[in-house]
Design an enzyme around this catalytic site. Sequence first.
Site, mmCIF file in Angstrom:
data_model
loop_
_atom_site.group_PDB
_atom_site.id
_atom_site.type_symbol
_atom_site.label_atom_id
_atom_site.label_comp_id
_atom_site.label_asym_id
_atom_site.label_seq_id
_atom_site.Cartn_x
_atom_site.Cartn_y
_atom_site.Cartn_z
ATOM 1 N N ASP A 135 -115.832 -90.825 75.408
ATOM 2 C CA ASP A 135 -115.661 -91.812 74.337
ATOM 3 C C ASP A 135 -114.357 -91.575 73.582
ATOM 4 O O ASP A 135 -113.678 -90.568 73.799
ATOM 5 C CB ASP A 135 -116.871 -91.793 73.381
ATOM 6 C CG ASP A 135 -117.372 -90.370 73.089
ATOM 7 O OD1 ASP A 135 -116.608 -89.415 73.289
ATOM 8 O OD2 ASP A 135 -118.519 -90.227 72.660
ATOM 9 N N ASN A 145 -128.979 -87.910 65.599
ATOM 10 C CA ASN A 145 -129.766 -89.151 65.663
ATOM 11 C C ASN A 145 -130.131 -89.532 67.112
ATOM 12 O O ASN A 145 -130.611 -90.626 67.359
ATOM 13 C CB ASN A 145 -129.017 -90.306 64.982
ATOM 14 C CG ASN A 145 -127.741 -90.700 65.727
ATOM 15 O OD1 ASN A 145 -127.392 -90.122 66.751
ATOM 16 N ND2 ASN A 145 -127.044 -91.710 65.205
ATOM 17 N N HIS A 163 -128.008 -89.813 69.728
ATOM 18 C CA HIS A 163 -127.004 -90.508 70.551
ATOM 19 C C HIS A 163 -126.436 -89.583 71.633
ATOM 20 O O HIS A 163 -126.399 -88.364 71.474
ATOM 21 C CB HIS A 163 -125.893 -91.139 69.695
ATOM 22 C CG HIS A 163 -124.907 -90.189 69.092
ATOM 23 N ND1 HIS A 163 -124.353 -90.393 67.847
ATOM 24 C CD2 HIS A 163 -124.341 -89.035 69.534
ATOM 25 C CE1 HIS A 163 -123.511 -89.419 67.573
ATOM 26 N NE2 HIS A 163 -123.487 -88.578 68.580
ATOM 27 N N GLU A 172 -125.335 -95.312 69.924
ATOM 28 C CA GLU A 172 -126.187 -95.077 68.767
ATOM 29 C C GLU A 172 -127.585 -95.659 69.018
ATOM 30 O O GLU A 172 -127.769 -96.469 69.937
ATOM 31 C CB GLU A 172 -125.550 -95.747 67.532
ATOM 32 C CG GLU A 172 -124.134 -95.275 67.214
ATOM 33 C CD GLU A 172 -124.076 -93.849 66.625
ATOM 34 O OE1 GLU A 172 -125.001 -93.052 66.849
ATOM 35 O OE2 GLU A 172 -123.068 -93.569 65.941
HETATM 36 C C1 F6R Z 1 -118.618 -86.537 71.964
HETATM 37 C C2 F6R Z 1 -119.850 -87.309 72.082
HETATM 38 C C3 F6R Z 1 -120.979 -87.142 71.119
HETATM 39 C C4 F6R Z 1 -121.255 -85.700 70.747
HETATM 40 C C5 F6R Z 1 -122.376 -85.629 69.711
HETATM 41 C C6 F6R Z 1 -122.641 -84.200 69.269
HETATM 42 O O1 F6R Z 1 -117.717 -86.890 73.002
HETATM 43 O O2 F6R Z 1 -119.930 -88.098 72.947
HETATM 44 O O3 F6R Z 1 -122.150 -87.699 71.671
HETATM 45 O O4 F6R Z 1 -121.595 -84.973 71.892
HETATM 46 O O5 F6R Z 1 -122.032 -86.396 68.604
HETATM 47 O O6 F6R Z 1 -121.520 -83.735 68.573
HETATM 48 P P1 F6R Z 1 -121.353 -82.188 68.289
HETATM 49 O O7 F6R Z 1 -121.357 -81.524 69.607
HETATM 50 O O8 F6R Z 1 -120.045 -82.058 67.591
HETATM 51 O O9 F6R Z 1 -122.531 -81.784 67.468
#
Ligand code: F6R
Length: 264
Positions: free
Chosen positions: A66, A135, A137, A142
């Site tokens: 992303d 959450n 995702h 989301e």
């Molecule tokens: C990042 C991504 C997100 C993260 C998620 C967890 O490329 O796609 O889904 O993996 O937000 O973030 P962290 O690892 O920083 O807790």
Amino acid sequence: MQIILCESAEHVGVRAADIIEARVRQGPAVLGLATGGSPKSTYQELIRRHREEQLSFGQVTAFTLDEYAGLPPGHEQSYYSSIRREFTDHVDLPLGQLITPQGDAPDLVTEAERYDAAIVAAGGVDVQILGIGANGHIGFNEPTSSLASRTRVKTLAGATRADNARYFPEGDVPRLCLTQGLGTIREAKLAILVAMGENKAAAVQAMVEGPVSAHCPASVLQLHRRAVIILDPGAASQLSMQEYYREAQEFNDQLDRSPTRPWL
Ligand code: F6R
């Protein structure tokens, strides 16, 4: 789903790196890379193996999951800069083989379609590395994202923007992003999700033991043909079937050492 319970974040990184290394050493590979805190120990372990054990990424093509909309690739907080800083600049992956969605493309809808098609044209992702948001995702899909979605423009949830505000000292967390869709992620041949910390425990429980539901986008991995979930004690703390996961893992570890299953 295969659940691997680890004693620490470092151990999570080692188990994930074992799987990635096995695939990378087989020959040309397409990796899908998450950014953020969760995969850091995995990337650090892969960097160590590159430096000390001749693990080469020369034949790897990497697609990131992303990107924030509106940020040019060179922006310090772009996921392109982040993945270079955390991983790819420290191994021998040629820069031209690191492919990311262009967050500053003039037409984001077309850019998302182009990116999705580029993944398909590369033969699809062999190993996709994922983190999970508190959450539920994955990528930036989301809650309420279509389980069949493709790479597209999404609006970030308030909770996600608050979680990521620590990276934006000016408080200007973007509102939009480009993200691989849940349908895109499902097409990866193998998905590895790494999670650490108690703040992920409820999302992990919903992903593994809850119903398949757009309310917890990561639960789409229950439909994945080969998903490996690697957890530290905090992230695993709300799972109700930990004993079973441990027993199954012991048995799997014996099988994995068998020459008939060189994959893991
Ligand atoms: C990042 C991504 C997100 C993260 C998620 C967890 O490329 O796609 O889904 O993996 O937000 O973030 P962290 O690892 O920083 O807790």
